[in-house]
Motif scaffolding. Structure first.
Motif, PDB file in Angstrom:
ATOM      1  N   VAL A   1     -45.157   2.562  24.623  1.00 58.86           N
ATOM      2  CA  VAL A   1     -45.249   4.101  24.018  1.00 58.86           C
ATOM      3  C   VAL A   1     -43.478   4.529  24.402  1.00 58.86           C
ATOM      4  O   VAL A   1     -42.956   5.032  23.661  1.00 58.86           O
ATOM      5  N   GLY A   2     -43.477   3.864  25.346  1.00 58.02           N
ATOM      6  CA  GLY A   2     -41.368   4.135  26.130  1.00 58.02           C
ATOM      7  C   GLY A   2     -40.933   3.266  25.976  1.00 58.02           C
ATOM      8  O   GLY A   2     -39.863   4.014  25.418  1.00 58.02           O
ATOM      9  N   GLY A   3     -41.213   2.529  25.082  1.00 55.42           N
ATOM     10  CA  GLY A   3     -40.183   1.083  24.516  1.00 55.42           C
ATOM     11  C   GLY A   3     -38.729   0.902  25.922  1.00 55.42           C
ATOM     12  O   GLY A   3     -37.918   0.376  25.749  1.00 55.42           O
ATOM     13  N   ASN A   4     -38.835   1.222  27.112  1.00 55.73           N
ATOM     14  CA  ASN A   4     -38.104   1.157  28.240  1.00 55.73           C
ATOM     15  C   ASN A   4     -36.941   1.238  28.176  1.00 55.73           C
ATOM     16  O   ASN A   4     -35.775   0.295  28.280  1.00 55.73           O
ATOM     17  N   ILE A   5     -36.028   2.371  27.610  1.00 55.55           N
ATOM     18  CA  ILE A   5     -35.244   2.637  27.279  1.00 55.55           C
ATOM     19  C   ILE A   5     -34.366   2.962  28.461  1.00 55.55           C
ATOM     20  O   ILE A   5     -34.752   4.196  28.655  1.00 55.55           O
ATOM     21  N   ASP A   6     -32.933   2.584  28.678  1.00 55.15           N
ATOM     22  CA  ASP A   6     -31.926   3.047  29.678  1.00 55.15           C
ATOM     23  C   ASP A   6     -31.574   4.658  29.532  1.00 55.15           C
ATOM     24  O   ASP A   6     -31.369   5.155  28.435  1.00 55.15           O
ATOM     25  N   HIS A   7     -31.460   5.349  30.654  1.00 53.97           N
ATOM     26  CA  HIS A   7     -31.595   6.917  30.982  1.00 53.97           C
ATOM     27  C   HIS A   7     -32.562   7.732  30.763  1.00 53.97           C
ATOM     28  O   HIS A   7     -32.116   8.846  29.545  1.00 53.97           O
ATOM     29  N   LEU A   8     -33.468   7.011  28.741  1.00 53.07           N
ATOM     30  CA  LEU A   8     -35.072   8.384  28.875  1.00 53.07           C
ATOM     31  C   LEU A   8     -35.729   7.957  28.813  1.00 53.07           C
ATOM     32  O   LEU A   8     -36.558   8.762  29.432  1.00 53.07           O
ATOM     33  N   THR A   9     -35.841   6.338  28.855  1.00 48.79           N
ATOM     34  CA  THR A   9     -37.933   6.284  28.942  1.00 48.79           C
ATOM     35  C   THR A   9     -38.120   5.121  30.426  1.00 48.79           C
ATOM     36  O   THR A   9     -39.598   4.402  30.851  1.00 48.79           O
ATOM     37  N   ARG A  10     -37.181   5.070  30.815  1.00 49.58           N
ATOM     38  CA  ARG A  10     -37.204   3.932  32.065  1.00 49.58           C
ATOM     39  C   ARG A  10     -37.358   4.143  32.973  1.00 49.58           C
ATOM     40  O   ARG A  10     -36.865   5.519  33.988  1.00 49.58           O
ATOM     41  N   VAL A  11     -39.180   3.716  33.417  1.00 47.41           N
ATOM     42  CA  VAL A  11     -39.829   4.346  34.611  1.00 47.41           C
ATOM     43  C   VAL A  11     -39.520   2.895  36.088  1.00 47.41           C
ATOM     44  O   VAL A  11     -39.108   2.115  35.135  1.00 47.41           O
ATOM     45  N   MET A  12     -40.285   3.389  36.945  1.00 47.18           N
ATOM     46  CA  MET A  12     -39.832   2.315  38.296  1.00 47.18           C
ATOM     47  C   MET A  12     -40.545   0.704  37.807  1.00 47.18           C
ATOM     48  O   MET A  12     -40.084   0.210  37.516  1.00 47.18           O
ATOM     49  N   THR A  13     -42.188   1.179  36.710  1.00 51.31           N
ATOM     50  CA  THR A  13     -42.499   0.414  36.748  1.00 51.31           C
ATOM     51  C   THR A  13     -41.713  -1.272  35.678  1.00 51.31           C
ATOM     52  O   THR A  13     -41.999  -2.125  35.655  1.00 51.31           O
TER      53      THR A  13
ATOM     54  N   LEU B   1     -37.789  -5.642  34.021  1.00 53.12           N
ATOM     55  CA  LEU B   1     -36.932  -5.545  33.561  1.00 53.12           C
ATOM     56  C   LEU B   1     -35.808  -6.480  34.089  1.00 53.12           C
ATOM     57  O   LEU B   1     -34.995  -7.721  33.943  1.00 53.12           O
ATOM     58  N   GLU B   2     -35.005  -5.978  35.574  1.00 54.34           N
ATOM     59  CA  GLU B   2     -34.550  -6.533  37.103  1.00 54.34           C
ATOM     60  C   GLU B   2     -34.944  -7.505  36.694  1.00 54.34           C
ATOM     61  O   GLU B   2     -34.087  -8.324  37.239  1.00 54.34           O
ATOM     62  N   THR B   3     -36.302  -7.817  37.148  1.00 51.30           N
ATOM     63  CA  THR B   3     -36.702  -8.684  37.213  1.00 51.30           C
ATOM     64  C   THR B   3     -36.157 -10.733  36.912  1.00 51.30           C
ATOM     65  O   THR B   3     -35.667 -11.629  36.661  1.00 51.30           O
ATOM     66  N   SER B   4     -36.373  -9.649  34.532  1.00 46.69           N
ATOM     67  CA  SER B   4     -36.415 -10.594  33.688  1.00 46.69           C
ATOM     68  C   SER B   4     -35.019 -11.164  33.762  1.00 46.69           C
ATOM     69  O   SER B   4     -33.880 -12.756  33.562  1.00 46.69           O
ATOM     70  N   LYS B   5     -34.163  -9.351  34.420  1.00 43.47           N
ATOM     71  CA  LYS B   5     -32.587 -10.305  34.211  1.00 43.47           C
ATOM     72  C   LYS B   5     -32.384 -11.170  35.285  1.00 43.47           C
ATOM     73  O   LYS B   5     -30.744 -11.092  35.410  1.00 43.47           O
ATOM     74  N   GLY B   6     -32.422 -11.045  36.109  1.00 44.21           N
ATOM     75  CA  GLY B   6     -32.419 -11.625  38.276  1.00 44.21           C
ATOM     76  C   GLY B   6     -31.644 -10.663  38.642  1.00 44.21           C
ATOM     77  O   GLY B   6     -31.220 -11.283  39.767  1.00 44.21           O
TER      78      GLY B   6
ATOM     79  N   ALA C   1     -35.067  -4.696  41.784  1.00 46.43           N
ATOM     80  CA  ALA C   1     -36.169  -4.608  41.453  1.00 46.43           C
ATOM     81  C   ALA C   1     -36.584  -4.413  42.756  1.00 46.43           C
ATOM     82  O   ALA C   1     -37.331  -4.061  42.614  1.00 46.43           O
ATOM     83  N   LEU C   2     -35.934  -5.119  43.302  1.00 49.57           N
ATOM     84  CA  LEU C   2     -36.892  -5.153  44.921  1.00 49.57           C
ATOM     85  C   LEU C   2     -36.796  -3.464  45.539  1.00 49.57           C
ATOM     86  O   LEU C   2     -37.334  -3.159  46.171  1.00 49.57           O
ATOM     87  N   ALA C   3     -35.919  -2.769  45.353  1.00 51.01           N
ATOM     88  CA  ALA C   3     -34.996  -1.656  45.381  1.00 51.01           C
ATOM     89  C   ALA C   3     -36.524   0.093  45.264  1.00 51.01           C
ATOM     90  O   ALA C   3     -37.146   0.539  45.469  1.00 51.01           O
ATOM     91  N   LEU C   4     -36.315  -1.016  43.429  1.00 52.31           N
ATOM     92  CA  LEU C   4     -37.531   0.072  42.626  1.00 52.31           C
ATOM     93  C   LEU C   4     -39.236  -0.371  43.655  1.00 52.31           C
ATOM     94  O   LEU C   4     -39.801   0.549  43.488  1.00 52.31           O
ATOM     95  N   GLY C   5     -39.348  -1.499  43.647  1.00 58.36           N
ATOM     96  CA  GLY C   5     -40.644  -1.845  44.401  1.00 58.36           C
ATOM     97  C   GLY C   5     -41.006  -1.597  45.799  1.00 58.36           C
ATOM     98  O   GLY C   5     -41.648  -0.817  46.246  1.00 58.36           O
TER      99      GLY C   5
END
Ligand SMILES: Nc1ncnc2c1ncn2[C@@H]1O[C@H](COP(=O)(O)OP(=O)(O)OP(=O)(O)O)[C@@H](O)[C@H]1O
Ligand SMILES: [Mg+2]
Lengths: 235, 271
Positions: free
Chosen positions: A177-189, A194-199, A204-208
């Protein structure tokens, strides 16, 4: 591809320097989940208390349904909210899809049943103790429900923290429902996914690490409250 | 459990008793019978798991004064008190207070102190405040009444303390203060002084006596024979769920007529 040690180094660097992007994501996460928790408590605590003090035909079924809803998969809730909020859906005219509000709605639907079901369990134990005394006082069911919430406050804080933990760690509903939009709906999980799949393992680890610290902090707070309640014989 | 006892038929007329007349208190006058403290019980029975736990054919308590209820452990005293307060529904029978059927209306004028005090998880003062608030007293009136009640049971120094940290005897005193705070017409006490020190017992007895003198009907369960002698106007002795004897205190303590009461007073166990 970074190696494990380098990822950790980068993660701690991001946290230590208070990376803007990182802070923004963490704050949005907390804002969404706290809002969902507040709404869930407003719905779930009175509902749980009401189910305890008010016997009615079919209460057992309601309780069973509520308990079953505790295990609803977040993606299914995400899907249902998506369908209602999408342009063709019944509430599409609100234009809420892909906003933090949509994420709050989804997380509320996810944890309100948990808060209600756990609150009912906590308050039920209290009510077996108070029931006769309350009837002797001749107080109304509304007042009895309110008194249960007040007297069960320490147990209920634990319930709320459990709900918060589930909301903040959930990914399936908010990504739909949020769509993981940068600066708008991107939350930790969603950012971790995303960052993991981007490498970008450092981010990713900092957020984890932050997510785990929040979970740990929440549990420590719950334990501390319980200990305090027991010391004061309020538990 | 049903909220109240709803009679299905009119109360049967008081029947002449089958027991020897001396074992019964004289029936109250019609004027007394209409007072809120006048308990009348007809054909009362409570069954659970195939056992008849309470079985009281007829009982009429005087509208005022102190009725002490005695009997061995498990005789059914606490169940009797909860029945007449309307907290549990009887299997059969009729209960009325001043000719009003037992129910929420009669319960509202009564206060029951349970054998195990049930205190809210709040401060001592908040426990008293809770019942007063439920009765709709103003904030100022509540504060005043609360202070007055706590002083009466000697707990004023503990007002801010969590109620559940009080000692056992202090908890009983708080439960009594809370019960008296609503100025009940009927005060039901279930071993309310069971874990108090001698001075506190006397202090509580004085409070109870004062309440009775002010017109409150007191029904008091006790195992303390000395206390029963000090307080009782009449004694109802329960044995295995039945009223073995109900007589004016002076007669009762002079020489109980029932074998069970005699055994109880002599410290024998009669099964
Ligand atoms: N809900 C219940 N179901 C079955 N039996 C019960 C129930 N409640 C009480 N009893 C039984 O009824 C009997 C009377 O209990 P009650 O609590 O009235 O005794 P009591 O006279 O108050 O005794 P004590 O002096 O020990 O307080 C006991 O034998 C008890 O085991
Ligand atoms: Mg008892």
């Amino acid at each position: 591809m970074q190696d494990f040690g380098a990822a950790f180094g980068l993660a701690f660097h991001l946290i230590a320097t208070g990376n803007d992007n990182l802070v923004e994501i963490v704050l949005l996460s907390l804002k969404v989940s706290f809002s969902a928790l507040t709404l869930s408590c407003l719905i779930g605590l009175p509902l749980g208390a009401f189910l305890v003090v008010r016997p009615f035909w079919g209460r057992g079924v309601v309780v069973a349904v509520l308990n079953a809803m505790m295990g609803l998969p977040p993606v299914v809730i995400g899907l249902l909210v998506y369908l209602s909020l999408s342009r063709a859906g019944p509430m599409g005219w609100l234009g809420l899809l892909y906003t933090p509000t949509a994420m709050i709605i989804a997380q509320t639907l996810l944890i309100a049943p948990i808060v209600a079901a756990l609150a009912r369990q906590v308050l039920e134990g209290l009510y077996t103790e108070y029931d006769e005394q309350f009837r002797s006082f001749g107080i109304s069911r509304l007042r009895a429900a309110a008194a249960l919430i007040v007297d069960g406050r320490y147990g209920l804080v634990t319930v709320a923290l459990a709900g918060f933990g589930r909301a903040v760690a959930e990914v399936g509903a908010v990504i739909i429902v949020g769509g993981n939009i940068d600066h708008l709906t991107r939350v930790m999980t969603t950012a971790i996914a995303l960052e993991t799949s981007k490498g970008d393992l450092g981010m990713a680890l900092a957020l984890g690490i932050i997510l785990m610290s929040i979970a740990l902090g929440v549990n420590l707070a719950a334990g501390g409250l319980r200990a305090m309640a027991e010391r004061q014989a309020y538990a | 459990m049903p909220e109240s006892l709803r009679p299905r038929s009119a109360p049967p007329a008081a029947e002449p008793s089958a027991a020897p007349p001396a074992a019964r208190l004289p029936e109250p006058s019609p004027r007394d019978r209409a007072r809120p403290g006048a308990l009348r019980v007809e054909g009362l029975a409570l069954d659970a798991q195939g056992r008849r736990l309470v079985d009281i054919d007829h009982l009429a308590l005087p509208a005022g004064g102190v009725t002490m209820v005695m009997g061995q452990n498990g005789a059914g005293k606490s169940l009797f008190l909860r029945l007449i307060h309307g907290l549990i529904a009887p299997s059969h029978g009729w209960i009325s207070w001043g000719e009003v059927p037992c129910g929420p209306a009669t319960r509202a004028t009564q206060a029951l102190v349970f054998q195990k005090p049930v205190l809210l998880r709040r401060s001592v003062a908040a426990n008293v405040d809770f019942v007063l608030k439920a009765r709709g007293l103003s904030r100022a009136a509540r504060r005043e009444r609360c202070a007055e009640m706590l002083a009466r049971v000697g707990l004023e120094a503990h007002a801010r303390q969590p109620a559940r940290l009080l000692s056992g005897g202090e908890q009983q005193r708080l439960a009594l203060a809370r019960a008296l705070a609503i100025r009940p017409q009927v005060l039901l006490l279930d071993e309310a002084t069971a874990s108090l020190d001698p001075a506190s017992v006397l202090a509580i007895e004085r409070i109870v006596t004062e309440a009775a003198e002010a017109g409150t009907k007191v029904i008091f369960i006790t195992h303390d024979i000395g206390q029963a002698r000090r307080l009782a106007d009449d004694v109802a002795f329960l044995h295995r769920g039945r009223i073995a004897e109900h007589r004016p205190a002076a007669q009762f303590f002079l020489g109980p007529q029932s074998e069970s009461a005699l055994a109880y007073l002599e410290g024998r166990i009669l099964l």
